[in-house]
Design a protein around this motif. Structure first.
Motif, PDB file in Angstrom:
ATOM      1  N   LYS A  28       6.642  13.694 -40.465  1.00 53.97           N
ATOM      2  CA  LYS A  28       7.023  12.383 -40.987  1.00 53.97           C
ATOM      3  C   LYS A  28       8.501  12.281 -41.312  1.00 53.97           C
ATOM      4  N   ILE A  29       9.083  13.371 -41.806  1.00 49.48           N
ATOM      5  CA  ILE A  29      10.501  13.377 -42.158  1.00 49.48           C
ATOM      6  C   ILE A  29      11.066  14.758 -41.884  1.00 49.48           C
ATOM      7  N   SER A  30      12.193  14.803 -41.213  1.00 49.86           N
ATOM      8  CA  SER A  30      12.791  16.090 -40.849  1.00 49.86           C
ATOM      9  C   SER A  30      13.777  16.550 -41.910  1.00 49.86           C
ATOM     10  N   LEU A  31      14.205  17.791 -41.796  1.00 47.59           N
ATOM     11  CA  LEU A  31      15.235  18.293 -42.703  1.00 47.59           C
ATOM     12  C   LEU A  31      16.498  17.450 -42.587  1.00 47.59           C
ATOM     13  N   GLY A  32      16.897  17.139 -41.372  1.00 46.32           N
ATOM     14  CA  GLY A  32      18.092  16.330 -41.181  1.00 46.32           C
ATOM     15  C   GLY A  32      17.988  14.963 -41.831  1.00 46.32           C
ATOM     16  N   GLU A  33      16.812  14.344 -41.769  1.00 48.46           N
ATOM     17  CA  GLU A  33      16.624  13.040 -42.388  1.00 48.46           C
ATOM     18  C   GLU A  33      16.660  13.144 -43.913  1.00 48.46           C
ATOM     19  N   LEU A  34      16.125  14.228 -44.456  1.00 45.16           N
ATOM     20  CA  LEU A  34      16.224  14.461 -45.895  1.00 45.16           C
ATOM     21  C   LEU A  34      17.682  14.613 -46.316  1.00 45.16           C
ATOM     22  N   LEU A  35      18.436  15.362 -45.528  1.00 46.54           N
ATOM     23  CA  LEU A  35      19.852  15.563 -45.837  1.00 46.54           C
ATOM     24  C   LEU A  35      20.617  14.249 -45.790  1.00 46.54           C
ATOM     25  N   ARG A  36      20.250  13.380 -44.877  1.00 44.57           N
ATOM     26  CA  ARG A  36      20.931  12.089 -44.751  1.00 44.57           C
ATOM     27  C   ARG A  36      20.806  11.282 -46.045  1.00 44.57           C
TER      28      ARG A  36
END
Length: 216
Positions: A92-100
């Motif tokens: 559902k959510i990637s590490l990169g999206e969390l970092l964003r």
């Protein structure tokens, strides 16, 4: 906690924060990352609202178990940072999206060893990684943000290998949701949540969504 803190990106549109060029492959099952961005009450509130995040626990990292308590950590002498242990579903959510979201809303990553009036190494911006692959994704995204000139100052976020995570006391868990009228939460966490709902409305859990969000 002091009663004031900068809210990063208030005048910066979502488009200024690029999607990560590098990310982790989608693994099976749950993933984890430990993040530090000042007061853990506020970072916890922001990240817990994201769809795909299954749990967020406030705690301490960077120091020893003997001093992993709120009173000691607040002295700024223990080596700990206030952190949040984020568990998420990478489908559902990637590490990169969390970092964003972490770099755009949760805190100001250009401030060294502080967030606004919260001053000390315990309030440092940091990512505590468990694997070299996580470290590489974070390093790549920091380079990407600096190259894009999102902030006028360079990003000061430290990368530290996670040795241990120590949960904070029960009174600090889910603090913002349990204490919405507490002065610090009203002054610091609430504006971040408003910003989150404004530019990341499509990434929120349904219970955190607002009508007519601004998708600037």
């Amino acid at each position: 906690m002091s009663d004031a803190c900068n809210v990063p990106g208030l005048s910066v549109p979502r488009s200024r924060f690029p999607a990560p060029e590098r990310d982790l492959p989608e693994p099976a099952g749950e993933s984890r990352i430990v993040l530090a961005g000042g007061c853990f009450w506020c970072v916890e509130a922001v990240l817990l609202a994201l769809d795909g995040v299954t749990s967020v626990e406030s705690g301490y990292a960077g120091g020893s178990s003997e001093t992993a308590n709120y009173q000691a950590v607040c002295s700024g002498t223990t080596g700990h940072a206030e952190v949040v242990d984020v568990h998420y579903n990478p489908a559902k959510i990637s590490l990169g999206e969390l970092l964003r979201v972490f770099f755009s809303v949760a805190h100001d990553p250009t401030q060294l060893n502080r967030q606004g009036n919260d001053i000390g190494t315990q309030y440092r911006s940091a990512v505590f990684y468990e694997t070299d692959e996580q470290k590489q994704v974070v390093e790549a995204y920091i380079r990407q943000l600096d190259a894009a000139g999102v902030y006028s100052d360079p990003i000061a976020t430290a990368l530290e290998r996670l040795a241990a995570f120590y949960p904070a006391e029960a009174s600090h868990q889910n603090f913002a949701a349990r204490n919405p009228w507490q002065p610090y939460i009203m002054a610091v966490a609430a504006p971040k949540m408003e910003k989150l709902a404004s530019i990341w409305a499509d990434r929120l859990k349904p219970e955190f969504s607002q009508d007519d969000p601004d998708q600037a």
